[in-house]
Design an enzyme around this catalytic site. Structure first.
Site, short mmCIF file in Angstrom:
data_model
loop_
_atom_site.label_atom_id
_atom_site.label_comp_id
_atom_site.label_asym_id
_atom_site.label_seq_id
_atom_site.Cartn_x
_atom_site.Cartn_y
_atom_site.Cartn_z
N LYS A 10 0.83 -1.22 0.00
CA LYS A 10 0.00 0.00 0.00
C LYS A 10 0.86 1.27 0.00
CE LYS A 10 -4.03 -2.20 2.16
NZ LYS A 10 -5.15 -1.99 3.13
N TYR A 50 -12.23 -2.44 -4.27
CA TYR A 50 -12.80 -2.65 -2.94
C TYR A 50 -14.33 -2.62 -2.95
CZ TYR A 50 -8.28 -2.45 -0.49
OH TYR A 50 -7.02 -2.72 -0.01
N ASN A 113 -2.20 0.21 6.61
CA ASN A 113 -1.74 -1.07 7.18
C ASN A 113 -0.80 -1.86 6.25
OD1 ASN A 113 -3.69 -1.95 5.38
ND2 ASN A 113 -4.66 -3.38 6.80
N HIS A 116 -2.13 -5.46 1.44
CA HIS A 116 -3.41 -6.15 1.24
C HIS A 116 -3.10 -7.55 0.74
CE1 HIS A 116 -7.42 -7.19 -0.18
NE2 HIS A 116 -6.82 -7.65 -1.26
N GLU A 127 -9.52 -10.77 -7.81
CA GLU A 127 -8.56 -9.67 -7.59
C GLU A 127 -7.38 -9.74 -8.57
OE1 GLU A 127 -9.55 -8.99 -2.84
OE2 GLU A 127 -7.53 -9.61 -3.44
P1 CMP Z 1 -7.44 -4.72 3.33
O1 CMP Z 1 -6.98 -6.10 3.57
O2 CMP Z 1 -6.80 -3.97 2.22
O3 CMP Z 1 -9.03 -4.75 3.07
C1 CMP Z 1 -9.85 -3.62 3.34
C2 CMP Z 1 -9.16 -2.57 4.14
O4 CMP Z 1 -10.00 -1.64 4.81
C3 CMP Z 1 -8.34 -3.20 5.24
O5 CMP Z 1 -7.24 -3.88 4.68
C4 CMP Z 1 -8.03 -1.98 6.11
O6 CMP Z 1 -6.87 -1.29 5.68
C5 CMP Z 1 -9.24 -1.06 5.86
N1 CMP Z 1 -10.07 -0.93 7.06
C6 CMP Z 1 -10.31 0.22 7.73
N2 CMP Z 1 -11.13 0.02 8.77
C7 CMP Z 1 -11.43 -1.31 8.78
C8 CMP Z 1 -12.23 -2.14 9.61
N3 CMP Z 1 -12.88 -1.67 10.67
N4 CMP Z 1 -12.30 -3.47 9.33
C9 CMP Z 1 -11.64 -3.99 8.26
N5 CMP Z 1 -10.87 -3.24 7.42
C10 CMP Z 1 -10.75 -1.92 7.68
#
Ligand code: CMP
Length: 140
Positions: A10, A50, A113, A116, A127
């Site tokens: 990311k 997403y 974070n 992904h 995906e």
């Molecule tokens: P990712 O695995 O990329 O999939 C969706 C993303 O939404 C997740 O990682 C997080 O970075 C973001 N996100 C933000 N808030 C939440 C939440 N409460 N639960 C899950 N994903 C979240």
């Protein structure tokens, strides 16, 4: 079983210049890079990727963040690749991520974070196809 999974480094982790360190973790775990590209996602591309989260309260912040800078997108191939990659990443929220995982080491928040990874075989297929035509994914 031999699997493929979609992985994204990311914008936060690309900005921190830890793409190589993250790739190294994939390689050390036996995952092979079967496709890769850097891309600055448009809002439409991030929203489409997403789409399953469209109704979630964090959707707009997520899309905004994913468009904030270039990402590295890769297909990882290997035995049990989907679960293996999820193990390497650690929990979605870095506060809950086990020590030594990518998110524990490089992520700042649940939004920023670091990585992904696809969560299941069906989503992995969707995906991967979203970013790579099959001619650009190489059996390793
Ligand atoms: P990712 O695995 O990329 O999939 C969706 C993303 O939404 C997740 O990682 C997080 O970075 C973001 N996100 C933000 N808030 C939440 C939440 N409460 N639960 C899950 N994903 C979240």
């Amino acid at each position: 079983a031999l699997e493929r999974t979609l992985s994204i480094v990311k914008p936060d982790a690309v900005a921190k210049n830890v793409v190589g360190e993250i790739y190294s973790r994939f390689e050390k775990a036996g995952l092979k890079i079967a496709a890769a590209k850097m891309k600055h996602l448009s809002r439409k591309e991030a929203e489409g990727f997403y789409a399953v989260h469209r109704e979630r309260p964090f959707f707009n912040a997520l899309v905004e963040f994913m468009c904030s800078g270039p990402v590295m997108i890769q297909v990882l191939e290997g035995d049990n690749a989907i679960a293996k990659n999820r193990e390497l990443m650690g929990a979605t929220n870095p506060k809950d991520a086990a020590p030594g995982t990518i998110r524990a080491d490089f992520a700042d928040s649940i939004d920023a974070n670091a990585v992904h990874g696809s969560d299941a075989a069906e989503t992995a297929a969707v995906e991967i196809a979203y970013f790579f035509p099959s001619t650009e994914v190489y059996a390793r």
